[in-house]
Design an enzyme around this catalytic site. Structure first.
Site, short mmCIF file in Angstrom:
data_model
loop_
_atom_site.label_atom_id
_atom_site.label_comp_id
_atom_site.label_asym_id
_atom_site.label_seq_id
_atom_site.Cartn_x
_atom_site.Cartn_y
_atom_site.Cartn_z
N PRO A 10 0.54 -0.95 -0.10
CG PRO A 10 -0.25 -1.11 2.39
CD PRO A 10 0.23 -2.09 1.14
CG ASN A 11 0.11 4.31 1.47
OD1 ASN A 11 -1.36 5.30 1.08
ND2 ASN A 11 -0.27 3.95 2.84
NE ARG A 18 4.36 6.71 1.60
CZ ARG A 18 4.49 5.34 1.69
NH1 ARG A 18 4.64 4.33 0.66
NH2 ARG A 18 3.99 5.05 3.58
CE1 TYR A 23 9.71 4.66 3.08
CE2 TYR A 23 7.35 6.70 2.80
CZ TYR A 23 7.97 5.64 3.84
OH TYR A 23 7.81 5.15 4.54
CG ASN A 74 8.61 -1.97 0.42
OD1 ASN A 74 7.72 -2.38 0.74
ND2 ASN A 74 9.04 -1.27 -0.18
CB ALA A 77 1.87 0.36 6.02
CD GLU A 98 10.82 -7.52 5.56
OE1 GLU A 98 11.32 -8.97 6.21
OE2 GLU A 98 10.24 -6.95 5.96
CG HIS A 100 11.41 -2.51 3.95
ND1 HIS A 100 9.59 -2.39 3.76
CD2 HIS A 100 11.31 -3.67 4.94
CE1 HIS A 100 9.46 -3.71 5.26
NE2 HIS A 100 10.59 -4.10 5.45
NE ARG A 107 10.64 5.54 8.33
CZ ARG A 107 9.74 5.80 7.62
NH1 ARG A 107 9.81 4.30 6.23
NH2 ARG A 107 8.63 6.67 7.85
C1 DQA Z 1 8.85 0.75 3.93
C2 DQA Z 1 8.64 1.18 5.19
C3 DQA Z 1 7.00 1.37 6.05
O1 DQA Z 1 7.19 1.10 7.71
C4 DQA Z 1 5.71 2.05 5.16
O2 DQA Z 1 4.76 1.83 5.80
C5 DQA Z 1 6.26 1.70 3.81
C6 DQA Z 1 7.87 1.84 3.62
C7 DQA Z 1 9.75 1.38 3.07
O3 DQA Z 1 9.82 0.68 1.52
O4 DQA Z 1 10.64 2.06 3.24
O5 DQA Z 1 4.77 2.32 3.59
O6 DQA Z 1 8.05 -0.67 3.05
#
Ligand code: DQA
Length: 165
Positions: A10-11, A18, A23, A74, A77, A98, A100, A107
């Site tokens: 998501p997002n 964003r 990011y 990825n 959240a 995985e 990120h 963080r």
């Molecule tokens: C994320 C890190 C997560 O904590 C966050 O909710 C994201 C992006 C990252 O790629 O750094 O949406 O997965």
């Protein structure tokens, strides 16, 4: 041919606009293009998808049981909340990396816990978009070391689709 499913949670469709200080300014389309370009170089077929819905991600992971040799995800959240995604990955048993963009361990405390890491082959966090290509290279080497060949998995033909299907 080795087939890898790449999932964005998501997002991540908002990347580029964003929270740029965290990011960066690279769009998801640009990240996907760099994954596809490396995949072509390595002779790997990639199927890249993005969803804001947990259940959809779970369904796609379940589908990867046949036809895919590896997963790069990825979970965004959902990393910190989703036992369902963890269980799906454990159930299919497909080697998973995985990724990120940010270093989640530097963080907020709620981002330090990953429900995914315990069932993943590896976790890459903090390299920005480069994390995805590192993941693909690492997965490719892992699969080669395991002797993965095309045709070793089930009969389902993966789609060469982009995200959003
Ligand atoms: C994320 C890190 C997560 O904590 C966050 O909710 C994201 C992006 C990252 O790629 O750094 O949406 O997965």
């Amino acid at each position: 041919m080795v087939r890898v499913l790449v999932l964005h949670g998501p997002n991540l469709n908002l990347l580029g606009t964003r929270e740029q200080s965290i990011y960066g300014s690279t769009s998801l389309d640009a990240i996907d293009a760099s994954i596809s370009s490396l995949a072509e170089e390595l002779g790997i077929e990639v199927d890249i998808r993005q969803s804001n819905a947990e259940g959809e991600l779970v369904t796609w992971i379940q589908e990867a049981r046949t036809g895919y040799h590896g997963i790069i995800i990825n979970p965004a959240a959902y990393t910190h909340t989703s036992i369902a995604i963890r269980d799906a990955l454990a159930a299919v048993g497909v080697p998973t990396v995985e990724v990120h963009l940010s270093n989640i361990h530097q963080r907020e405390e709620f981002r330090h816990r990953s429900f995914i890491a315990g069932v993943a082959l590896a976790q890459i966090a903090g390299f920005g978009p480069t994390g995805y290509t590192l993941a693909l290279r690492g997965l490719a080497e892992h699969l080669a070391a395991q002797g993965t060949k095309a045709g070793r998995t089930g009969s389902k033909q993966p789609r060469r689709t982009r995200r959003g299907i």
